[in-house]
Design a protein around this motif. Structure first.
Motif, mmCIF file in Angstrom:
data_model
loop_
_atom_site.group_PDB
_atom_site.id
_atom_site.type_symbol
_atom_site.label_atom_id
_atom_site.label_comp_id
_atom_site.label_asym_id
_atom_site.label_seq_id
_atom_site.Cartn_x
_atom_site.Cartn_y
_atom_site.Cartn_z
ATOM 1 N N THR A 173 0.830 -1.201 0.000
ATOM 2 C CA THR A 173 0.000 0.000 0.000
ATOM 3 C C THR A 173 0.864 1.251 0.000
ATOM 4 O OG1 THR A 173 -1.743 -1.166 1.213
ATOM 5 C CG2 THR A 173 -1.781 1.252 1.293
ATOM 6 N N ILE A 174 1.914 1.244 0.817
ATOM 7 C CA ILE A 174 2.828 2.392 0.872
ATOM 8 C C ILE A 174 3.532 2.588 -0.470
ATOM 9 C CG2 ILE A 174 4.992 3.205 1.925
ATOM 10 C CD1 ILE A 174 4.017 1.838 4.550
ATOM 11 N N ALA A 175 4.006 1.488 -1.047
ATOM 12 C CA ALA A 175 4.718 1.582 -2.343
ATOM 13 C C ALA A 175 3.808 2.155 -3.429
ATOM 14 C CB ALA A 175 5.242 0.206 -2.741
ATOM 15 N N ASN A 176 2.544 1.729 -3.428
ATOM 16 C CA ASN A 176 1.605 2.217 -4.449
ATOM 17 C C ASN A 176 1.355 3.717 -4.295
ATOM 18 O OD1 ASN A 176 1.309 -0.314 -5.569
ATOM 19 N ND2 ASN A 176 -0.499 -0.830 -4.323
ATOM 20 N N VAL A 177 1.171 4.190 -3.058
ATOM 21 C CA VAL A 177 0.901 5.613 -2.831
ATOM 22 C C VAL A 177 2.108 6.447 -3.227
ATOM 23 C CG1 VAL A 177 0.432 7.379 -1.071
ATOM 24 C CG2 VAL A 177 -0.797 5.198 -1.021
ATOM 25 N N ILE A 178 3.324 5.985 -2.872
ATOM 26 C CA ILE A 178 4.532 6.752 -3.195
ATOM 27 C C ILE A 178 4.773 6.778 -4.703
ATOM 28 C CG2 ILE A 178 7.057 6.744 -2.984
ATOM 29 C CD1 ILE A 178 6.715 5.947 -0.072
ATOM 30 N N SER A 179 4.479 5.666 -5.373
ATOM 31 C CA SER A 179 4.672 5.653 -6.840
ATOM 32 C C SER A 179 3.760 6.661 -7.525
ATOM 33 C CB SER A 179 4.410 4.247 -7.393
ATOM 34 O OG SER A 179 3.047 3.895 -7.251
ATOM 35 N N MET A 180 2.600 6.913 -6.913
ATOM 36 C CA MET A 180 1.650 7.853 -7.510
ATOM 37 C C MET A 180 1.901 9.299 -7.071
ATOM 38 S SD MET A 180 -1.825 5.597 -7.042
ATOM 39 C CE MET A 180 -2.879 6.909 -7.636
ATOM 40 N N HIS A 181 2.322 9.495 -5.800
ATOM 41 C CA HIS A 181 2.382 10.862 -5.262
ATOM 42 C C HIS A 181 3.746 11.236 -4.691
ATOM 43 C CE1 HIS A 181 -2.002 10.960 -5.576
ATOM 44 N NE2 HIS A 181 -2.051 9.802 -4.924
ATOM 45 N N GLY A 182 4.757 10.360 -4.858
ATOM 46 C CA GLY A 182 6.044 10.598 -4.221
ATOM 47 C C GLY A 182 6.751 11.855 -4.684
ATOM 48 N N ARG A 183 6.521 12.265 -5.936
ATOM 49 C CA ARG A 183 7.189 13.466 -6.442
ATOM 50 C C ARG A 183 6.516 14.752 -5.967
ATOM 51 N NH1 ARG A 183 10.866 12.124 -10.229
ATOM 52 N NH2 ARG A 183 10.734 10.017 -11.115
ATOM 53 N N ASN A 184 5.399 14.598 -5.286
ATOM 54 C CA ASN A 184 4.668 15.744 -4.724
ATOM 55 C C ASN A 184 4.528 15.515 -3.215
ATOM 56 O OD1 ASN A 184 3.162 18.009 -4.304
ATOM 57 N ND2 ASN A 184 1.248 17.139 -5.104
ATOM 58 N N PRO A 185 5.605 15.822 -2.471
ATOM 59 C CA PRO A 185 5.633 15.424 -1.049
ATOM 60 C C PRO A 185 4.625 16.160 -0.163
ATOM 61 C CG PRO A 185 7.516 16.820 -1.580
ATOM 62 C CD PRO A 185 6.819 16.529 -2.875
ATOM 63 N N ASP A 186 4.051 17.258 -0.683
ATOM 64 C CA ASP A 186 3.054 17.969 0.124
ATOM 65 C C ASP A 186 1.886 17.024 0.419
ATOM 66 O OD1 ASP A 186 4.594 20.207 0.005
ATOM 67 O OD2 ASP A 186 3.439 21.186 -1.596
ATOM 68 N N LYS A 187 1.552 16.928 1.665
ATOM 69 C CA LYS A 187 0.424 16.098 2.135
ATOM 70 C C LYS A 187 0.627 14.610 1.879
ATOM 71 C CE LYS A 187 -2.933 19.832 1.584
ATOM 72 N NZ LYS A 187 -4.241 20.258 1.000
ATOM 73 N N LEU A 188 1.900 14.208 1.567
ATOM 74 C CA LEU A 188 2.150 12.783 1.312
ATOM 75 C C LEU A 188 1.873 11.946 2.573
ATOM 76 C CD1 LEU A 188 3.079 10.520 -0.539
ATOM 77 C CD2 LEU A 188 5.453 11.060 0.103
ATOM 78 N N GLU A 189 2.297 12.461 3.736
ATOM 79 C CA GLU A 189 2.046 11.719 4.977
ATOM 80 C C GLU A 189 0.551 11.465 5.164
ATOM 81 O OE1 GLU A 189 3.771 13.566 8.388
ATOM 82 O OE2 GLU A 189 5.832 13.049 7.827
ATOM 83 N N LYS A 190 -0.269 12.490 4.906
ATOM 84 C CA LYS A 190 -1.720 12.348 5.076
ATOM 85 C C LYS A 190 -2.285 11.328 4.094
ATOM 86 C CE LYS A 190 -5.740 13.733 6.821
ATOM 87 N NZ LYS A 190 -6.675 12.942 6.015
ATOM 88 N N LYS A 191 -1.790 11.339 2.840
ATOM 89 C CA LYS A 191 -2.262 10.374 1.839
ATOM 90 C C LYS A 191 -1.890 8.950 2.258
ATOM 91 C CE LYS A 191 -2.036 13.591 -2.086
ATOM 92 N NZ LYS A 191 -3.488 13.641 -2.342
ATOM 93 N N LEU A 192 -0.674 8.792 2.779
ATOM 94 C CA LEU A 192 -0.248 7.464 3.246
ATOM 95 C C LEU A 192 -1.095 6.996 4.428
ATOM 96 C CD1 LEU A 192 3.629 7.912 2.995
ATOM 97 C CD2 LEU A 192 2.263 6.210 1.738
#
Length: 545
Positions: A503-522
């Motif tokens: 689940t973490i890998a999938n979210v980072i692959s989609m949003h990792g280049r946009n770190p804003d709010k990445l923690e919340k998305k994860l």
């Protein structure tokens, strides 16, 4: 022409506990009682709850005095906190002030406190208020109500009371003073509502002495009595039975020891020195020669009874053949904790006596017939039911209407709702902002409801933390690490954790280049995943590193 008189209930209306009422006339305010309330079972980590007296903090230069009806925790327990904020003269009877001194000494506030001893029958002036304390009977000695003559009219505050004609210690209630108030004309009665749903009359404290006679006569082993630390009359009753039946008395629990020492010094307890022993000496005597008085009647886990039930008291252990007496009613909200402790004590081989199976405690509050008698004696123009949950206040109002008081002359209100009185009218004003003030360790008022909800969430489902490495390019770096408590057994959750990594890998692959709010998305993604897999919603936290 006199201005209006304001009565502001700050605690004790709509609940049992933290009693406090302010009476205000122009630039002068007096306060009656400053109690605390015990936390309910879902108020995790909270030590106590205080009245919200923000209204008084904003007018502290107008507060003239704090009047105390008696020494129970729900009437004096908040005094150390109150005096730290608003240091005014305190007025109470000899025993009440003695109990307050114990609290203030422990809080290192005694030196600056302005304590004044009063007694029933006194008359004294505080600003525009003439104060007349009168004797009432309750479950603790030296209790008073107050007649307060104001520029608008006479206010009578009953305090906690019942009409006990045969109190084991002290005098019966001062019926003559109540009748005198009635002759002078009582504008408003503030009356105890705790037992408004109980028909009949409340039993005399003398009945408890008779019940203890049976306990001491029949018990073959040790007797352990749990009650409130401030219930001085119960200590005296147990001491008298111990002397009569040849037992030594040990008192354990710091607050009860301190209060007993104070009450003996002031003459409210008559206990011979040779009757008392230290708790360490209990094991040196035969079981039938010992009685112990202890704190913890409300199921508090850190008090004596809680530690005994769990086998964690370092000087005392429950034995087969012990008779344990809970001489106190569970305060509303504490029932679950009290009965859990009782069950644990049964499992350890004790015979436990408590309300419902033995007459080892009676209420200190008036039942319906006594409430009717109070209304008939005082004959007030207006009635404000106090000291009770909303259902108690409503029932008290119904009784008053049956006694002939018009519904428009009765104010059923909860904490924070001011009342304005003139000689001819009673008006309910809009409720003031306010709420619970939580005592959490050394912090007072810092914990708010959002924190309480987080604690409840943690208690119900635990927490799940993911430590996730992120490269400068926004790619997953290394393998995520997980920490969890109270959610799943991590040693047996390999499959669940593999899914969390995916689940973490999938979210980072989609949003990792946009770190804003990445923690919340994860966190949102992990919450959905964990709920789907387990049906539970732990508190999820992601930390990027």
């Amino acid at each position: 022409m006199p201005s209006t008189l304001r009565i502001i209930p700050l605690g004790g209306l709509g609940e049992i506990g933290k009693n406090m009422i302010a009476i205000e006339y122009k630039n002068d305010i007096i306060v009656i009682d400053a109690g605390l309330m015990f936390p309910e079972s879902d108020m995790l980590g909270i030590n106590a709850i205080l009245p919200d007296y923000s209204y008084l903090k904003d007018k502290r230069d107008k507060v003239r005095a704090l009047l105390l009806t008696h020494g129970h925790e729900d009437h004096v327990g908040a005094i150390p906190h109150f005096l730290e904020d608003i240091n005014v003269p305190v007025y109470g009877t000899k025993l009440t002030i003695g109990l307050v001194e114990v609290k203030l000494r422990e809080a290192k506030l005694l030196k600056n406190a302005q304590l004044n001893i009063i007694q029933s029958g006194d008359k004294f002036q505080i600003g525009p208020f003439k104060i007349e304390p009168f004797h009432v009977t309750h479950s603790i000695p030296d209790c008073v109500g107050f007649g307060i003559t104001t520029p608008v009219g006479l206010i009578v505050h009953t305090g906690d009371y019942k009409f006990d004609h045969t109190p084991p210690y002290g005098e019966p209630p001062d019926f003559a003073k109540l009748a005198e108030f009635s002759k002078r004309g009582v504008l408003c009665l503030l009356a105890d509502s705790t037992n408004a749903t109980r028909p009949g009359w409340t039993k005399s404290e003398k009945r408890v002495g008779e019940a203890f006679e049976d306990v001491f006569r029949e018990a073959k082993g040790r007797i352990i009595v749990a009650t409130f630390a401030s219930l001085i009359s119960r200590v005296q009753q147990v001491a008298e039975m111990a002397q009569k039946y040849g037992r030594k008395l040990a008192i354990t629990g710091r607050s009860m020891r301190d209060n007993t020492k104070m009450a003996r010094r002031l003459g409210f307890l008559n206990i011979p020195d040779d009757l008392l022993i230290d708790i360490e000496q209990v094991s040196n005597l035969p079981p039938h020669k010992v009685v112990v008085m202890a704190t913890g009647s409300q199921g508090e886990p850190t008090a004596v009874m809680g530690r005994l039930a769990r086998g964690r008291h370092h000087r005392l252990r429950v034995q087969e053949g012990d008779t344990i007496v809970f001489s106190a009613y569970p305060i509303p909200g504490n029932e679950e904790s009290v009965y859990r402790i009782i069950n644990m004590l049964f499992r350890r081989g004790a015979n436990v006596l408590y309300e419902g199976v033995a007459n080892v405690h009676v209420s200190g509050h008036a039942s319906q017939e006594e409430m009717k008698l109070m209304i008939n004696l005082v004959r007030p123009k207006f009635l404000v039911p106090v000291h009770g949950e909303l259902r108690h206040l409503k029932e008290h109002a119904r009784l008053a209407m049956d006694m002939g008081i018009p519904e428009k002359n009765i104010a059923v209100v909860e904490n924070g709702t001011p009342l304005e009185l003139t000689r001819h009218s009673l008006e309910i004003k809009p409720r003031l902002p306010g709420g619970y003030v939580f005592v959490d360790g050394t912090e007072v008022g810092e914990v708010v409801w959002s924190v309480m909800r987080e604690r409840e969430e943690l208690a119900q489902s635990g927490f799940f933390m993911a430590l996730v490495g992120l490269s400068k390019k926004g790619n997953l770096s290394g393998t995520p690490e997980f920490v969890s408590r109270g959610f799943v057994d991590m040693k047996r959750a390999d499959e669940l954790l593999e899914g969390a990594k995916e689940t973490i890998a999938n979210v980072i692959s989609m949003h990792g280049r946009n770190p804003d709010k990445l923690e919340k998305k994860l966190e949102d993604a992990l919450s959905r995943y964990l709920y789907g897999e387990t049906g539970k919603r732990p508190f999820v936290k992601v930390v990027l590193k």
